[in-house]
Design an enzyme around this catalytic site. Structure first.
Site, PDB file in Angstrom:
ATOM      1  CB  SER A  90       0.105  20.162  28.081  1.00 25.11           C
ATOM      2  OG  SER A  90       1.454  20.401  27.896  1.00 25.11           O
ATOM      3  CE  LYS A 121       1.041  20.351  34.216  1.00 22.42           C
ATOM      4  NZ  LYS A 121       2.100  21.017  33.448  1.00 22.42           N
TER       5      LYS A 121
END
Length: 439
Positions: free
Chosen positions: A330, A355
């Site tokens: 992230s 991600k």
């Protein structure tokens, strides 16, 4: 290595309470006219992601009630005719919501009951009860079955002192099989108050029998930033999360190292599951003088840049490497990819988590919350790090790969020892940079 074709979720078992990396973050953000992000953070996260908070009142009134009518008919029939009396109306409603979200086939979209949402917010404080393990779920086999496994272990938690290793698959929790459970359901079973015990049944590569490990849940305190001066005036900073305390803590650490005369910097983002989007931009702004840190692309819109602030805290000429691993997710990936794309630093270590979805968190009227994927983020070079760049590999690709944890006398090396090895390797790469800069 995770397969790109699979679906993954990450969560931190704080005893959480909990990823996860996990973890998401909660943020309310807006773009200024100059493209600089202005943000009022509301919460931090445990599951990797970039989140916004929206008020439930923003949802327009229903113009077509037919779908709700169908739901209501089913609900009423269940309440009146189900063979057993339904004692908990909320359980029916929450179950219906989870079923609806499950149809999206998005592992990052989820629903929290009021109790779960409160725990989620507590997890972001860096001070919580748990076993200190980060969990992921992934699909396996052609039938799409899921299994939950340990992604990484926090050095501060009970898990780091027990016989638990990354890639161990959790088959049972207190004797209850996890087959068919969601990641959140497994996490909920592992959660509990400090001082209480939980028994995990594990499957480990190379071991035929079921391994059983009993852990005592404990209070876990994860520092936001750790820093020290290494030999030869090499500065070292380990950023553990991107929460509201991260920016001032990192700023203090960097100023301290500067005052001590550091000649190069190892910026460590290992097992940093991310945090607030605005903090990611603020952290990147310490090293980048303006320009895009990340692009956010919502449905039907062109990618919008979030730019670094003018000026830098660290001299742009100071040699620097960024250390990452699979637990870097992230916000960590946003910063690492920014520094890599814009040629500010070499990225070293292992592939990051991979991600790139942004979640919006909607706080609902009864204290529950909806976490919904609403956008993707792209690196300054418009890379989507969730895409596989070669078989089995995604995330931020290091400029220099470091070895995976090794076996010592048949036992896996402890994370703390392996991490120190990674730091030494990062220093070697940095020294090469310093030497090359001198000509």
């Amino acid at each position: 290595m995770l397969k790109a074709s699979g679906k993954y979720q990450i969560g931190i078992v704080f005893l959480i309470a909990l990823l996860s990396f996990a973890g998401g973050m909660l943020v309310r953000h807006a773009m200024g006219v100059d493209g600089v992000l202005t943000v009022a953070a509301r919460i931090v996260q445990a599951i990797p992601g970039v989140l916004q908070i929206e008020d439930a009142s923003l949802v327009p009134a229903a113009s077509d009630l037919r779908p709700l009518q169908t739901f209501w008919e089913v609900r009423e029939r269940v309440k009146k005719q189900f063979v057993y009396e339904v004692e908990d109306d909320k359980k029916l409603t929450y179950g219906a919501i989870r079923g609806m979200l499950g149809s999206l086939d998005d592992p990052y979209t989820r629903f929290y009951t009021p109790e779960e949402y409160q725990e989620f917010q507590e997890e972001t404080s860096g001070h919580f009860d748990g076993i200190g393990a980060v969990l992921e779920s992934r699909t396996v086999g052609e039938e799409g079955a899921t299994e939950v496994f340990i992604s990484s272990i926090l050095p501060e938690g009970p898990a780091s002192k027990a016989d638990l290793h990354p890639e161990d698959v959790i088959l049972t929790v207190d004797g209850v099989p996890t087959k068919g459970m969601s990641l959140q359901a497994v996490v909920n079973r592992i959660r509990g108050k400090r001082g209480t015990e939980v028994k995990l049944g594990l499957r480990r590569n190379g071991v035929d029998k079921l391994l059983e490990v009993t852990l005592t849940r404990a209070e876990i305190k994860v520092p936001v930033v750790e820093h020290r001066m290494l030999e030869n005036q090499i500065g070292y900073v380990w950023l553990r999360s991107f929460n509201k305390q991260s920016e001032p803590a990192l700023r203090d650490a960097l100023n301290d190292l500067k005052a001590q005369g550091m000649r190069g910097l190892v910026f460590d983002l290992s097992i940093d599951g991310g945090g607030l989007l605005d903090v990611a931009v603020s952290v990147a702004s310490m090293f980048m003088d303006g320009g895009p840190v990340v692009y956010v692309k919502e449905r039907g819109r062109e990618p919008q840049p979030l730019n670094a602030r003018p000026g830098t805290l660290v001299d742009p000429s100071l040699p620097m490497v960024v250390l990452v691993d699979r637990g870097s997710a992230s916000a960590s990936e946003i910063v690492a990819a920014c520094l890599q794309d814009r040629k500010r630093a070499l990225v070293v270590g292992q592939n990051t988590f991979g991600k790139s979805k942004v979640q919006t968190v909607a706080e609902l009227n009864d204290g529950s919350a909806l976490v919904l994927s609403t956008a993707v983020y792209l690196t300054p070079n418009h890379r989507d790090i969730s895409l596989e760049y070669e078989e089995g590999k995604r995330g931020v690709k290091p400029d220099r790969f470091f070895p995976e944890p090794e076996l010592v006398d048949g036992e896996r090396i402890k994370y703390k020892d392996w991490h120190e090895q990674q730091i030494k390797l990062a220093v070697e790469v940095l020294e090469e940079q310093i030497k090359a800069a001198k000509g």
